[in-house]
Design a protein around this motif. Structure first.
Motif, PDB file in Angstrom:
ATOM      1  N   CYS A 148       0.846  -1.199   0.000  1.00 12.74           N
ATOM      2  CA  CYS A 148       0.000   0.000   0.000  1.00 12.74           C
ATOM      3  C   CYS A 148       0.877   1.243   0.000  1.00 12.74           C
ATOM      4  CB  CYS A 148      -0.903   0.023   1.230  1.00 12.74           C
ATOM      5  SG  CYS A 148      -2.052  -1.356   1.294  1.00 12.74           S
ATOM      6  N   GLY A 149       2.028   1.106   0.687  1.00 16.03           N
ATOM      7  CA  GLY A 149       2.924   2.248   0.837  1.00 16.03           C
ATOM      8  C   GLY A 149       3.572   2.719  -0.441  1.00 16.03           C
ATOM      9  N   TYR A 150       3.618   1.871  -1.480  1.00 17.90           N
ATOM     10  CA  TYR A 150       4.194   2.322  -2.749  1.00 17.90           C
ATOM     11  C   TYR A 150       3.501   3.595  -3.213  1.00 17.90           C
ATOM     12  CZ  TYR A 150       6.047  -2.447  -3.092  1.00 17.90           C
ATOM     13  OH  TYR A 150       6.677  -3.622  -2.857  1.00 17.90           O
ATOM     14  N   CYS A 151       2.208   3.636  -3.032  1.00  7.88           N
ATOM     15  CA  CYS A 151       1.459   4.814  -3.479  1.00  7.88           C
ATOM     16  C   CYS A 151       1.010   5.705  -2.326  1.00  7.88           C
ATOM     17  CB  CYS A 151       0.230   4.407  -4.282  1.00  7.88           C
ATOM     18  SG  CYS A 151       0.589   3.341  -5.666  1.00  7.88           S
ATOM     19  N   HIS A 152       0.766   5.107  -1.158  1.00  9.46           N
ATOM     20  CA  HIS A 152       0.173   5.886  -0.076  1.00  9.46           C
ATOM     21  C   HIS A 152       1.197   6.373   0.934  1.00  9.46           C
ATOM     22  CE1 HIS A 152      -3.933   5.313  -1.391  1.00  9.46           C
ATOM     23  NE2 HIS A 152      -3.690   4.039  -1.584  1.00  9.46           N
ATOM     24  N   GLY A 153       2.459   6.007   0.741  1.00  8.60           N
ATOM     25  CA  GLY A 153       3.477   6.474   1.663  1.00  8.60           C
ATOM     26  C   GLY A 153       3.419   5.721   2.984  1.00  8.60           C
ATOM     27  N   ASP A 154       4.084   6.270   3.962  1.00  3.76           N
ATOM     28  CA  ASP A 154       4.225   5.574   5.243  1.00  3.76           C
ATOM     29  C   ASP A 154       3.045   5.912   6.156  1.00  3.76           C
ATOM     30  OD1 ASP A 154       5.614   3.730   6.561  1.00  3.76           O
ATOM     31  OD2 ASP A 154       7.326   5.006   7.094  1.00  3.76           O
ATOM     32  N   VAL A 155       1.885   5.380   5.801  1.00  2.00           N
ATOM     33  CA  VAL A 155       0.664   5.752   6.513  1.00  2.00           C
ATOM     34  C   VAL A 155       0.722   5.322   7.979  1.00  2.00           C
ATOM     35  CG1 VAL A 155      -1.843   5.416   6.593  1.00  2.00           C
ATOM     36  CG2 VAL A 155      -0.708   5.686   4.412  1.00  2.00           C
ATOM     37  N   LYS A 156       1.438   4.262   8.249  1.00  2.00           N
ATOM     38  CA  LYS A 156       1.456   3.772   9.628  1.00  2.00           C
ATOM     39  C   LYS A 156       2.187   4.722  10.565  1.00  2.00           C
ATOM     40  CE  LYS A 156       5.482   0.852   8.934  1.00  2.00           C
ATOM     41  NZ  LYS A 156       5.994  -0.500   8.899  1.00  2.00           N
ATOM     42  N   LYS A 157       2.851   5.717  10.012  1.00  4.11           N
ATOM     43  CA  LYS A 157       3.503   6.710  10.869  1.00  4.11           C
ATOM     44  C   LYS A 157       2.739   8.037  10.873  1.00  4.11           C
ATOM     45  CE  LYS A 157       8.143   4.892  10.997  1.00  4.11           C
ATOM     46  NZ  LYS A 157       9.015   4.583   9.856  1.00  4.11           N
ATOM     47  N   MET A 158       1.601   8.071  10.160  1.00  7.06           N
ATOM     48  CA  MET A 158       0.838   9.318  10.105  1.00  7.06           C
ATOM     49  C   MET A 158      -0.325   9.248  11.078  1.00  7.06           C
ATOM     50  SD  MET A 158       0.385   9.690   6.049  1.00  7.06           S
ATOM     51  CE  MET A 158       1.661   9.274   4.913  1.00  7.06           C
ATOM     52  N   THR A 159      -0.814  10.387  11.462  1.00  4.65           N
ATOM     53  CA  THR A 159      -2.097  10.380  12.161  1.00  4.65           C
ATOM     54  C   THR A 159      -3.166  10.519  11.096  1.00  4.65           C
ATOM     55  OG1 THR A 159      -1.756  12.708  12.618  1.00  4.65           O
ATOM     56  CG2 THR A 159      -1.286  11.167  14.394  1.00  4.65           C
ATOM     57  N   VAL A 160      -3.456  11.756  10.703  1.00  4.74           N
ATOM     58  CA  VAL A 160      -4.335  11.953   9.561  1.00  4.74           C
ATOM     59  C   VAL A 160      -3.516  11.660   8.314  1.00  4.74           C
ATOM     60  CG1 VAL A 160      -5.673  13.629   8.266  1.00  4.74           C
ATOM     61  CG2 VAL A 160      -5.711  13.680  10.745  1.00  4.74           C
ATOM     62  N   TRP A 171       5.051   9.402 -12.666  1.00  2.93           N
ATOM     63  CA  TRP A 171       5.379   8.660 -11.452  1.00  2.93           C
ATOM     64  C   TRP A 171       4.795   7.241 -11.517  1.00  2.93           C
ATOM     65  CZ3 TRP A 171       2.044   6.834  -7.616  1.00  2.93           C
ATOM     66  CH2 TRP A 171       2.666   6.388  -6.448  1.00  2.93           C
ATOM     67  N   CYS A 172       3.575   7.117 -11.999  1.00  3.32           N
ATOM     68  CA  CYS A 172       2.984   5.779 -12.188  1.00  3.32           C
ATOM     69  C   CYS A 172       3.858   4.971 -13.133  1.00  3.32           C
ATOM     70  CB  CYS A 172       1.582   5.876 -12.793  1.00  3.32           C
ATOM     71  SG  CYS A 172       0.344   6.577 -11.717  1.00  3.32           S
ATOM     72  N   ARG A 173       4.243   5.617 -14.235  1.00  2.00           N
ATOM     73  CA  ARG A 173       5.033   4.928 -15.251  1.00  2.00           C
ATOM     74  C   ARG A 173       6.394   4.510 -14.720  1.00  2.00           C
ATOM     75  NH1 ARG A 173       4.797   1.965 -18.453  1.00  2.00           N
ATOM     76  NH2 ARG A 173       6.460   2.699 -19.778  1.00  2.00           N
ATOM     77  N   SER A 174       6.958   5.310 -13.806  1.00  2.78           N
ATOM     78  CA  SER A 174       8.278   4.982 -13.283  1.00  2.78           C
ATOM     79  C   SER A 174       8.262   3.605 -12.634  1.00  2.78           C
ATOM     80  CB  SER A 174       8.736   6.051 -12.290  1.00  2.78           C
ATOM     81  OG  SER A 174       8.010   5.938 -11.085  1.00  2.78           O
ATOM     82  N   CYS A 175       7.108   3.204 -12.114  1.00  3.11           N
ATOM     83  CA  CYS A 175       6.994   1.865 -11.535  1.00  3.11           C
ATOM     84  C   CYS A 175       6.550   0.856 -12.591  1.00  3.11           C
ATOM     85  CB  CYS A 175       6.005   1.895 -10.377  1.00  3.11           C
ATOM     86  SG  CYS A 175       6.004   0.412  -9.387  1.00  3.11           S
ATOM     87  N   HIS A 176       5.693   1.300 -13.494  1.00  2.00           N
ATOM     88  CA  HIS A 176       5.178   0.371 -14.514  1.00  2.00           C
ATOM     89  C   HIS A 176       6.268  -0.087 -15.471  1.00  2.00           C
ATOM     90  CE1 HIS A 176       0.572   0.203 -14.553  1.00  2.00           C
ATOM     91  NE2 HIS A 176       0.942   0.560 -13.360  1.00  2.00           N
ATOM     92  N   MET A 177       7.354   0.672 -15.587  1.00  2.00           N
ATOM     93  CA  MET A 177       8.374   0.189 -16.512  1.00  2.00           C
ATOM     94  C   MET A 177       9.472  -0.607 -15.821  1.00  2.00           C
ATOM     95  SD  MET A 177       9.570   3.750 -18.074  1.00  2.00           S
ATOM     96  CE  MET A 177      10.235   5.108 -17.214  1.00  2.00           C
ATOM     97  N   LYS A 178       9.301  -0.859 -14.532  1.00  2.00           N
ATOM     98  CA  LYS A 178      10.245  -1.764 -13.862  1.00  2.00           C
ATOM     99  C   LYS A 178       9.802  -3.208 -14.067  1.00  2.00           C
ATOM    100  CE  LYS A 178      11.544   1.476 -10.313  1.00  2.00           C
ATOM    101  NZ  LYS A 178      11.029   2.055  -9.078  1.00  2.00           N
TER     102      LYS A 178
END
Lengths: 201, 284
Positions: A148-160, A171-178
């Motif tokens: 989940c963190g690939y796109c949502h970041g480190d949510v477990k360290k956030m409050t809101v 940015w999407c493509r940067s992962c899609h071409m790996k």
């Protein structure tokens, strides 16, 4: 046949290629950070308390316990108040905390909590949570919070929750071409779809 | 598809598709339309308006040729010099033929229209700059240009009618070209569902809007790669080969009368829509 195009493409490509090679070189899936705006929510939901590591005082609850549609739908879903109350009616220790009082106000009034959207993609984009979760969590066996963190970041360290990644097309493509392994054991890899209509509607 | 990718793989995107070295592996969406079953009722056209958020432009703009019927019914009169044809009009539903070697793709200055791996001719609104070259080069004239910002200036969907818009399809703004997508939003969902179950899309699992509403079942849609697909069987039965610009059956001297044909296939567009000729009494 398209030599006249190739020339112009080459010229433009020269400028652009430098950027693209930089993207290709970065193999690990941690991607550029680009902090989004602070989203004002009806009341604070502490993601760190629910999903954070036990060492940091978190409960290590699976993302998909609340965002239950992520694995079987295009949207991850915001949990209904019922889901919050389902646990919290049995947790007496925090019952008088201001946030939980607020929660039960909504519950008693039989009103949905008007959570604001944090990760809002443009209307012309078709993003499918199910595909990504099926691939990374169920096929590759990656930890849920990492996937989940690939796109949502480190949510477990956030409050809101706050948007941490750019969520732009490049940015999407940067992962899609790996090259991603197709499952946990196989050495075979494949790339994400490279087709306009896969994501654009 | 990022711009870097587009530039780096330009020759790939401009690849002539019906070729031995680049076959369609999983999907090749194709259609066949039985003109003998078609009654010209326009249900397909109406369904397309509803499914794909097409603006109804009104009588005046229609007369100017600004209409947006991705699926339109063409009428042909075979009246042999008489005032009225004995058997009425012949109807021909005309939609984007999703050519394998599409003339519209090669002329787009910004690469807004491409061929997808599934054999669809895609149109990306965000990239389109409205040069309208594609429309000029389309032999079927199935591309429609947004001359106005219909949702705002024309108020095509006055409140609360905007509520009936399909959320899976973009509402196009002014200055972009649009055309039939073979209901790609439905294809994507079907493909995703199939992928989760580790299989390919089964025949009949996905329908286009026009196919779904056709009261006489004139439209068949499916995956040409799938040997069990009805559409593929029809193509084979009619001896229509996707990758040929001249069908072998037409060359034969004692040609068996088969009804299948593709429109303007001699232009080497390799269309993905096969029509089944109407049987008329006068022809027998």
């Amino acid at each position: 046949m398209y030599s006249f195009l190739r020339l112009s493409v080459l010229l433009v490509g020269l400028v652009v290629s430098a950027g693209s090679y930089a993207v290709k070189a970065a193999q690990p899936l941690t991607t550029a950070d680009d902090l989004g705006p602070n989203v004002e929510q009806p009341f604070e939901f502490p993601h760190d308390r629910h999903a954070g590591d036990a060492a940091d005082g978190g409960m290590e609850i699976n993302c998909m316990y609340c965002h239950t549609y992520a694995r079987r739908s295009i949207v991850a879903g915001i949990p209904p108040v019922q889901k919050c109350v389902g646990c919290h009616q049995n947790i007496e220790s925090v019952r008088e905390a201001p946030r939980i009082k607020k929660l039960f106000e909504y519950w008693d009034a039989k009103k949905a909590i008007p959570w604001k959207k944090v990760h809002d993609l443009p209307d012309f984009v078709r993003f499918n949570h199910e595909r990504h979760i099926q691939r990374f969590v169920f096929a590759q066996g990656k930890p849920v919070q990492e996937a989940c963190g690939y796109c949502h970041g480190d949510v477990k360290k956030m409050t809101v929750a706050r948007r941490q990644k750019p969520l732009s097309m490049g940015w999407c493509r940067s992962c899609h071409m790996k090259d991603h392994r197709i499952d946990a054991t196989s050495t075979k890899t494949s790339q994400g779809p490279n087709d306009c209509w896969q994501c654009h509607k | 598809m990022s711009i870097t990718n587009l530039l780096e793989n330009w020759s790939d995107f401009r690849h002539q598709h019906p070729s031995e070295d680049r076959p369609h592996l999983e999907y090749k969406w194709a259609m066949s339309i039985d003109l003998d079953s078609c009654t010209g009722c326009n249900a397909c056209s109406v369904a397309c308006y509803a499914e794909n958020n097409l603006p109804v432009v009104g009588k005046e703009k229609f007369a100017h040729g600004h209409s947006h019927h991705w699926m339109r019914i063409e009428r042909y009169w075979d009246n042999d010099g008489r005032e009225f044809a004995d058997q009425g009009a012949q109807f021909l539903p005309m939609l984007c033929q999703h050519c394998e070697s599409a003339p519209c793709e090669t002329v787009c200055p910004v690469g807004a229209t491409n061929h997808t791996a599934d054999g669809l001719n895609s149109q990306v609104y965000n990239r389109c700059v409205g040069s309208r070259y594609c429309n000029a080069n389309c032999p079927y004239k199935v591309r429609y240009f947004n001359w106005y910002d219909y949702p705002t200036t024309d108020n095509v969907w006055p409140a609360p009618m905007e509520q009936q818009l399909n959320p899976d399809v973009t509402v196009r703004g002014k200055g972009v070209m649009e055309k039939c997508t073979f209901c790609v939003q439905r294809l994507t969902v079907a493909k995703s569902d199939a992928r989760t179950e580790g299989r390919l899309v089964l025949d009949g699992e996905v329908q286009t809007a026009c196919q779904q509403v056709c009261p006489t079942g004139a439209i068949t849609f499916g995956n040409l790669v799938d040997p069990l697909a009805k559409v593929g069987k029809q193509w084979m039965q009619q001896q229509v080969d996707l990758n040929k610009d001249k069908q072998a059956k037409d060359a034969a001297e004692d040609a068996v009368k088969l009804r299948g044909y593709r429109i303007l296939e001699e232009l080497r567009t390799y269309p993905s829509v096969m029509y089944l000729e109407q049987l008329r009494e006068s022809a027998i």
